[in-house]
Design an enzyme around this catalytic site. Structure first.
Site, PDB file in Angstrom:
ATOM      1  N   PHE A  19      11.016 -12.644 -53.090  1.00  0.00           N
ATOM      2  CA  PHE A  19      12.171 -13.079 -53.865  1.00  0.00           C
ATOM      3  C   PHE A  19      12.855 -11.848 -54.421  1.00  0.00           C
ATOM      4  O   PHE A  19      12.302 -10.747 -54.384  1.00  0.00           O
ATOM      5  CB  PHE A  19      11.728 -14.015 -55.001  1.00  0.00           C
ATOM      6  CG  PHE A  19      12.007 -15.472 -54.723  1.00  0.00           C
ATOM      7  CD1 PHE A  19      11.805 -16.001 -53.473  1.00  0.00           C
ATOM      8  CD2 PHE A  19      12.475 -16.308 -55.729  1.00  0.00           C
ATOM      9  CE1 PHE A  19      12.066 -17.335 -53.209  1.00  0.00           C
ATOM     10  CE2 PHE A  19      12.737 -17.647 -55.472  1.00  0.00           C
ATOM     11  CZ  PHE A  19      12.538 -18.161 -54.212  1.00  0.00           C
ATOM     12  N   GLN A  36      23.078 -17.303 -66.001  1.00  0.00           N
ATOM     13  CA  GLN A  36      22.831 -16.789 -64.651  1.00  0.00           C
ATOM     14  C   GLN A  36      23.682 -17.479 -63.600  1.00  0.00           C
ATOM     15  O   GLN A  36      23.830 -18.696 -63.608  1.00  0.00           O
ATOM     16  CB  GLN A  36      21.359 -16.964 -64.274  1.00  0.00           C
ATOM     17  CG  GLN A  36      21.053 -16.439 -62.878  1.00  0.00           C
ATOM     18  CD  GLN A  36      19.569 -16.320 -62.622  1.00  0.00           C
ATOM     19  OE1 GLN A  36      18.905 -17.284 -62.320  1.00  0.00           O
ATOM     20  NE2 GLN A  36      19.043 -15.119 -62.771  1.00  0.00           N
ATOM     21  N   HIS A  81      23.824 -17.910 -59.553  1.00  0.00           N
ATOM     22  CA  HIS A  81      23.014 -17.740 -58.350  1.00  0.00           C
ATOM     23  C   HIS A  81      23.924 -17.313 -57.209  1.00  0.00           C
ATOM     24  O   HIS A  81      24.986 -17.893 -57.022  1.00  0.00           O
ATOM     25  CB  HIS A  81      22.306 -19.051 -58.007  1.00  0.00           C
ATOM     26  CG  HIS A  81      21.186 -18.882 -57.026  1.00  0.00           C
ATOM     27  ND1 HIS A  81      21.421 -18.580 -55.704  1.00  0.00           N
ATOM     28  CD2 HIS A  81      19.842 -18.954 -57.172  1.00  0.00           C
ATOM     29  CE1 HIS A  81      20.251 -18.482 -55.083  1.00  0.00           C
ATOM     30  NE2 HIS A  81      19.283 -18.697 -55.944  1.00  0.00           N
ATOM     31  N   LEU A 117      22.772 -25.609 -54.369  1.00  0.00           N
ATOM     32  CA  LEU A 117      22.053 -24.357 -54.169  1.00  0.00           C
ATOM     33  C   LEU A 117      21.378 -24.297 -52.799  1.00  0.00           C
ATOM     34  O   LEU A 117      20.789 -25.274 -52.359  1.00  0.00           O
ATOM     35  CB  LEU A 117      20.976 -24.231 -55.251  1.00  0.00           C
ATOM     36  CG  LEU A 117      20.041 -23.036 -55.132  1.00  0.00           C
ATOM     37  CD1 LEU A 117      20.729 -21.779 -55.579  1.00  0.00           C
ATOM     38  CD2 LEU A 117      18.794 -23.268 -55.952  1.00  0.00           C
ATOM     39  N   GLU A 150      16.949 -18.848 -52.836  1.00  0.00           N
ATOM     40  CA  GLU A 150      16.813 -17.406 -52.725  1.00  0.00           C
ATOM     41  C   GLU A 150      15.877 -17.038 -51.585  1.00  0.00           C
ATOM     42  O   GLU A 150      15.942 -15.944 -51.032  1.00  0.00           O
ATOM     43  CB  GLU A 150      16.262 -16.866 -54.049  1.00  0.00           C
ATOM     44  CG  GLU A 150      16.152 -15.369 -54.095  1.00  0.00           C
ATOM     45  CD  GLU A 150      16.290 -14.840 -55.511  1.00  0.00           C
ATOM     46  OE1 GLU A 150      17.176 -15.326 -56.229  1.00  0.00           O
ATOM     47  OE2 GLU A 150      15.514 -13.965 -55.904  1.00  0.00           O
ATOM     48  N   ARG A 164      19.393 -11.419 -59.190  1.00  0.00           N
ATOM     49  CA  ARG A 164      20.510 -12.340 -58.965  1.00  0.00           C
ATOM     50  C   ARG A 164      21.801 -11.869 -59.625  1.00  0.00           C
ATOM     51  O   ARG A 164      22.880 -12.030 -59.062  1.00  0.00           O
ATOM     52  CB  ARG A 164      20.143 -13.723 -59.509  1.00  0.00           C
ATOM     53  CG  ARG A 164      19.137 -14.409 -58.636  1.00  0.00           C
ATOM     54  CD  ARG A 164      18.675 -15.695 -59.251  1.00  0.00           C
ATOM     55  NE  ARG A 164      17.722 -16.351 -58.346  1.00  0.00           N
ATOM     56  CZ  ARG A 164      17.048 -17.431 -58.653  1.00  0.00           C
ATOM     57  NH1 ARG A 164      17.192 -17.996 -59.843  1.00  0.00           N
ATOM     58  NH2 ARG A 164      16.218 -17.963 -57.787  1.00  0.00           N
ATOM     59  N   HIS A 203      23.911 -21.242 -62.512  1.00  0.00           N
ATOM     60  CA  HIS A 203      22.596 -21.693 -62.063  1.00  0.00           C
ATOM     61  C   HIS A 203      21.597 -21.898 -63.191  1.00  0.00           C
ATOM     62  O   HIS A 203      20.794 -22.832 -63.172  1.00  0.00           O
ATOM     63  CB  HIS A 203      22.031 -20.670 -61.079  1.00  0.00           C
ATOM     64  CG  HIS A 203      20.704 -21.040 -60.505  1.00  0.00           C
ATOM     65  ND1 HIS A 203      20.524 -22.195 -59.786  1.00  0.00           N
ATOM     66  CD2 HIS A 203      19.503 -20.410 -60.535  1.00  0.00           C
ATOM     67  CE1 HIS A 203      19.254 -22.268 -59.404  1.00  0.00           C
ATOM     68  NE2 HIS A 203      18.617 -21.206 -59.843  1.00  0.00           N
ATOM     69  N   ARG A 229      17.117 -13.756 -65.315  1.00  0.00           N
ATOM     70  CA  ARG A 229      15.829 -14.274 -64.885  1.00  0.00           C
ATOM     71  C   ARG A 229      15.605 -13.950 -63.408  1.00  0.00           C
ATOM     72  O   ARG A 229      16.531 -14.029 -62.614  1.00  0.00           O
ATOM     73  CB  ARG A 229      15.800 -15.791 -65.068  1.00  0.00           C
ATOM     74  CG  ARG A 229      14.606 -16.456 -64.439  1.00  0.00           C
ATOM     75  CD  ARG A 229      14.580 -17.921 -64.724  1.00  0.00           C
ATOM     76  NE  ARG A 229      15.566 -18.700 -63.989  1.00  0.00           N
ATOM     77  CZ  ARG A 229      15.490 -18.989 -62.698  1.00  0.00           C
ATOM     78  NH1 ARG A 229      14.489 -18.544 -61.963  1.00  0.00           N
ATOM     79  NH2 ARG A 229      16.414 -19.725 -62.114  1.00  0.00           N
TER      80      ARG A 229
END
Lengths: 243, 212, 602
Positions: C141, C255, C257, C267, C270, C301, C369, C405
């Site tokens: 990730f 955040q 994404h 979404l 990731e 991100r 996100h 995050r």
């Protein structure tokens, strides 16, 4: 694509106003490109009738909230494109589940009850040891369990099932698929005989008459025919073998 | 917990009933096709037919077989009926559900129930008339076909084959490993073939000359 | 209100996602009575939508060998741009492996290590060792030094939620779904429960508890275009803010994404980039290596999102009726991989874009996100400012994530925080008596009943809830997004203030009777606008760039002045939040270079 004017015929009933009998109400809406029923219903609510009740959560076909009868067939509204439907679209709430209002039904309580009845959790005597590494599992088996675990409890299979429509206590494909998931999971220490006591009945797997609407309609495309047959064979065998 | 339900609950009995339905169904399916082929020997001539009939008679196969078949029909009927919508409300739910859903397999169940009921009635008449002119001989059979039983037997043939093949389809769907798309068309071919065979046999009977 | 209708319980958990259920399980398994409230059935919670995975430093796969909590800690702190609480991060990284393994015992079908050699999409050959066969597999990730993200095919959140809820069912924990807490019952010092409206009937009922836990997730839907589920409207944060004494932490840390599909905003995980997917521009050029030579598509991100928008601003975006977007390219991963480990992506593309991502490019653009900010708690999950109140998961600012995050840390946080907070809640209720002042409950109930009554009467007011809401969504999206400026934020605050005033004057178009969606929307809107003002005002005042908060007029991180956490409170009757600050706890890793995401962006 030529712009269409869609006609929605929607089931209406608000339990707070029982004096107004259940009825079908018509709405019209101009179609836009890639319009889903999620978009259409929200527009109807915001532009035409803010009292219209329906359920969406993820709007991405992973949570199972928006099951409804779309031109008579159960399906997830969020992933249904209006371009795949005729000019006239009939929407009704799912049968079998208790109506909350309009298109909204109470699947949550129904499935909670089902999972309680099936004891749909891992039965084990092992104590969890936070210090030790995980128990190993073959990846192929993990995939197989995952395949059954993909059910999102949207209730489409239940609503599509003639037996579930007629017999309130039938566990339906979602329940039997859930059982299949635990039968193949070695972490669940229940023997087939123990499971047999729960689902080897006419409310369970032997209540299924094999009409396969569940298999044809499952929005997650879970192979329900095979899953149900697996449970049926294992349960018949367990029944024959006895304790 | 509810006293009456707890005391009455028996998965073993319920599983047993399901298996009884399954095995009587398979037995009747086998019998039906055997019967069809035996009767169709008329196509090869009266002598062949009579020889077969005598063979079954001589070794008492008929005397064991026929009561067994009657018993199987009754048991299978009772076992299968326990799932059918008998209450008016259930019946209405089922019909409305089928109309909304427009799903072939769901309609097929209605066909299965109706053909089953039809077979029950027609086979009773058929068995009665056959037994009342015992033993089975080509001439007697031909006479029956020519004296008004043609359409009854044709109806029985069609209903029984449809019922049997729908039943076989249902059994494969419920118990096998194979997806139903893979076997559906073969069952349809088999049904058409068997009905055609029976029809030919009936026609042969119809035109068999009977010396009175 | 009839007192016989009051619901009494030891622990009241608001929210039935992973965090809420994990708290409930911890308290219930220690013998306490727990009631969970949820807007929707627990298995429909937004936690189920998390596709990617859960970070834990197991070190089971070749690209993760040698991993340990220290490296996970370092990744997390760097990811947060030093905005996180390092004590919390330390606790978290130590417990994450335990959480993953416990979930395995509860039935999660984690994907497992298959030994053997294979070649990754970028040509590197790796060998999974036979002695690791059957252990929990891990994928890459963004923003991580090791492959650490445990996953179950393409539905990690789904299987975690189902396993978690199966334990809730097993323990017989009471769940009241279709229930919304619309106010906390408190006296400014202690919290006694909540006033709850039934989304089945529209009726009010008080829930009284020794301890109340907020685990309601984020507020993504305030942005209109968001990857979040439609229930993520920040309701839990709003009722906490409403108390006037509870601060919300770092609300400006929002955040985005990198890969929400265009236009639906759904979404795609990731994992697409972690597994080797590329981002392409309108010339089908893979542009991320130009900006991030080391991490490429798998920087954190905030960084990837920023470069994407930057690249589109330079004119390399693909034009579409829905504005410019970029492409996500999975084609080289092959059908077998896409249809198993990324199957959900495949289905989403088929359902909502009508494309086959094995052969076609996916239109993506950064999309709201996650909210790093939330109800400020201490390391035990105790809410600052009000005792007997707790918070966990995305709704909380526990502060594991600081200003950004890492992917895979949110699922892990929900469960680890659930364990930690649940333990503290259980300890607390063991000793605490169930007492509450009658008049206080009656007053809170009467206040909410009056709100509903006024809306149903439709005697005054003129504003339409959906119109105001749409305006709020547009304002946040336009001015409080990825790139922020003082001017834009000022405008946003002004607009939101005006909307907030207007939201005091709502008028329903429908009767508001029964489970009426317009009534529920009207009840939520003022609280959402208060949250929006906390976000915008916090962003306006923070004159630096940190993590996801990027100010074009202050493009550098400023550790001298801004190594601190924003705290927003809303005094009763005020029209604006009061913004305060507290220092960030640095225990192990002093501020330094993240190793990616150069600022300013040129």
């Amino acid at each position: 694509m030529a712009e269409r004017l869609l006609t929605f015929s929607i089931f209406r009933y608000n339990p707070a106003t029982p004096e107004i009998a259940p009825r079908m109400q018509e709405f019209q809406l101009d179609e836009t490109p890639n319009m889903t029923l999620f978009i259409a219903l929200n527009r109807l609510r915001e532009e035409q009738d803010p009292s219209l009740m329906f359920d969406f959560v993820c709007r991405a076909a992973v949570c199972g909230s928006c099951g409804m009868l779309i031109n008579g067939r159960p399906g997830l509204a969020c992933k249904t494109l209006t371009q795949d439907l005729p000019d006239r679209i009939t929407l009704m709430p799912l049968p079998v589940f208790k109506l909350v209002g309009d298109l909204s039904v109470d699947t949550g309580v129904w499935f909670r009850q089902l999972n309680e009845n099936l004891e749909a959790w891992i039965h084990t005597d092992k104590e969890f040891d936070p210090k030790s590494p995980e128990e190993r599992m073959d990846n192929a088996l993990a995939q197989e369990i995952y395949e059954a675990e993909r059910c999102i409890e949207c209730g489409s299979c239940i609503a599509a099932c003639a037996t579930a429509n007629m017999r309130a206590d039938f566990v339906g494909a979602a329940g039997l698929n859930r059982i299949a998931r635990f039968l193949i999971d070695p972490r669940d220490e229940r023997s087939p005989q123990q499971v047999f006591e729960v689902v080897g009945t006419d409310e369970g797997v032997f209540g299924c008459i094999g009409l396969m609407a569940c298999d044809d309609i499952c929005p997650m495309e879970i192979p329900l025919q095979q899953q149900l047959a697996l449970v049926r064979r294992k349960m018949a065998w367990a029944g024959l073998k006895g304790k | 917990m509810y006293l009456q339900k707890t005391l009455a609950k028996s998965p073993r009995w319920e599983a047993g009933t399901e298996l009884v339905e399954l095995f009587t169904g398979l037995f009747l399916l086998g019998f039906l096709q055997f019967h069809l082929f035996a009767v169709s020997s008329i196509i090869l001539g009266q002598e062949t037919f009579n020889r077969d009939s005598q063979f079954l008679d001589e070794y008492y196969i008929s005397y064991i077989g026929i009561p067994l078949v009657i018993l199987a029909i009754l048991v299978h009927g009772l076992a299968a009926m326990r799932k059918a919508p008998w209450r008016v409300e259930e019946m209405r739910i089922f019909l409305q559900h089928s109309r909304r859903l427009q799903h072939l397999d769901t309609w097929a169940w209605l066909a299965q129930i109706l053909t089953g009921l039809g077979v029950l009635v027609l086979s009773a008449i058929h068995i009665w008339s056959t037994l009342s002119t015992w033993p089975i001989e080509a001439a007697k059979s031909a006479l029956r076909v020519q004296s008004g039983h043609f359409s009854l037997l044709l109806a029985l043939l069609v209903l029984a084959e449809i019922h049997a093949m729908l039943g076989l389809y249902r059994i494969l769907v419920k118990w096998s490993w194979v997806h139903r798309q893979k076997f559906t068309k073969y069952l349809v071919y088999a049904t058409l073939g068997l009905v055609a065979l029976g029809f030919v046999a009936l026609v042969v009977f119809y035109f068999t000359s009977v010396k009175v | 209100m009839k007192w016989s209708e009051a619901h009494l319980t030891d622990v009241l958990v608001i929210g039935a996602g992973l965090a809420g259920e994990r708290v409930a399980i911890e308290a219930a398994s220690r013998g306490h009575t727990v009631t969970i409230l949820s807007l929707v059935p627990p298995r429909r919670s937004h936690s189920t939508a998390a596709q990617g995975g859960m970070q834990a430093s197991l070190g089971n796969v070749a690209m993760g060998y040698g991993d340990n909590p220290d490296i996970h800690f370092e990744d997390t702190v760097k990811g947060s741009d030093w905005g996180c609480d390092q004590e919390v991060a330390r606790l978290f990284v130590e417990l994450a492996p335990v959480a993953v393994r416990q979930m395995a015992q509860w039935g999660v079908p984690w994907s497992r290590v298959v030994p053997g050699k294979r070649t990754l999409p970028d040509g590197v050959e790796v060998e999974e060792l036979p002695e690791k066969a059957g252990l929990i597999a891990q994928r890459q990730f963004g923003g991580t030094a090791k492959w650490r993200t445990c996953f179950a095919s393409d539905g990690t959140g789904h299987v975690l939620q189902y396993a978690m809820d199966s334990v809730v069912v097993k323990l017989g924990i009471t769940v009241h779904d279709r229930s919304e807490a619309i106010a906390l019952i408190h006296d400014g010092k202690e919290c006694y429960g909540a006033v709850v409206v039934s989304l089945r009937t529209g009726e009010l009922r008080p829930y009284l508890a020794k301890a109340t836990v907020i685990a309601t997730g984020g507020y993504g839907r305030m942005y209109g275009v968001s990857t979040n589920a439609v229930i993520n409207e920040g309701t839990g944060m709003a009722i906490a803010l409403d108390t006037g004494v509870v601060p919300l932490g770092n609300m400006e840390a929002v955040q985005f994404h990198p890969t929400g599909i265009v236009p639906a905003g759904i979404l795609v995980t990731e994992g697409c980039r972690g597994d080797g997917g590329y981002l392409l521009d309108k010339n089908l050029h893979r542009f991320m290596p130009d900006y991030e030579p080391v991490k490429k598509e798998v920087a954190s991100r905030d960084v990837v999102s920023r470069w994407m928008v930057h690249h589109m601003r330079k004119g390399f975006g693909v034009d579409s009726p829905y504005g410019p977007h970029l492409w996500l390219d999975l084609r080289h991963l092959g059908e077998a991989h896409i249809c198993t480990n990324l199957r959900e992506v495949y289905t989403i593309c088929a359902n909502f874009l009508g494309i086959n991502c094995v052969h076609e490019l996916i239109p993506v653009r950064p999309t709201q996100h996650y909210s790093m900010g939330g109800v400020r708690t201490n390391i035990h999950g105790e809410v600052v400012g009000l005792s007997r109140l707790y918070a966990a998961g995305e709704a909380a600012c526990w502060d594991l994530h600081g200003f950004n995050r890492l992917g895979g840390n949110s699922l892990a946080e929900t469960i680890v925080a659930g364990m930690v907070v649940g333990e503290r809640v259980a300890e607390f209720v063991k000793e605490a008596p169930l007492t509450f002042p009658f008049s206080l409950v009656e007053d809170h109930l009467a206040a909410q009943a009056a709100r509903i009554e006024a809306l149903r009467r439709r005697a005054s007011g003129s504003e339409d809830v959906y119109v105001l809401r749409k305006k709020m969504e547009e304002t946040l999206l336009e001015h409080v997004g990825i790139f922020r400026t003082g001017e834009g934020l000022q405008q946003a605050v002004a607009t939101l203030q005006e909307l907030y005033q207007r939201s005091q004057d709502l008028r329903l178009r429908s009767s508001g009777l029964g489970p009426n969606p317009e009534l529920f929307a009207a009840l939520r809107l003022p609280g959402m606008l208060r949250l929006a003002l906390c976000i915008a005002q916090g962003a306006l005042l923070r004159t630096e760039s940190r993590g996801s908060h990027y100010r074009e007029d202050y493009p550098q991180r400023d550790d001298v002045n801004w190594l601190k956490r924003t705290l927003a409170t809303w005094p009763p009757g005020a029209s604006m939040p009061v913004i305060d600050y507290e220092p960030v706890k640095i225990t192990e890793l002093p501020p330094g270079d993240r190793g990616y995401g150069t600022m300013p962006i040129k």
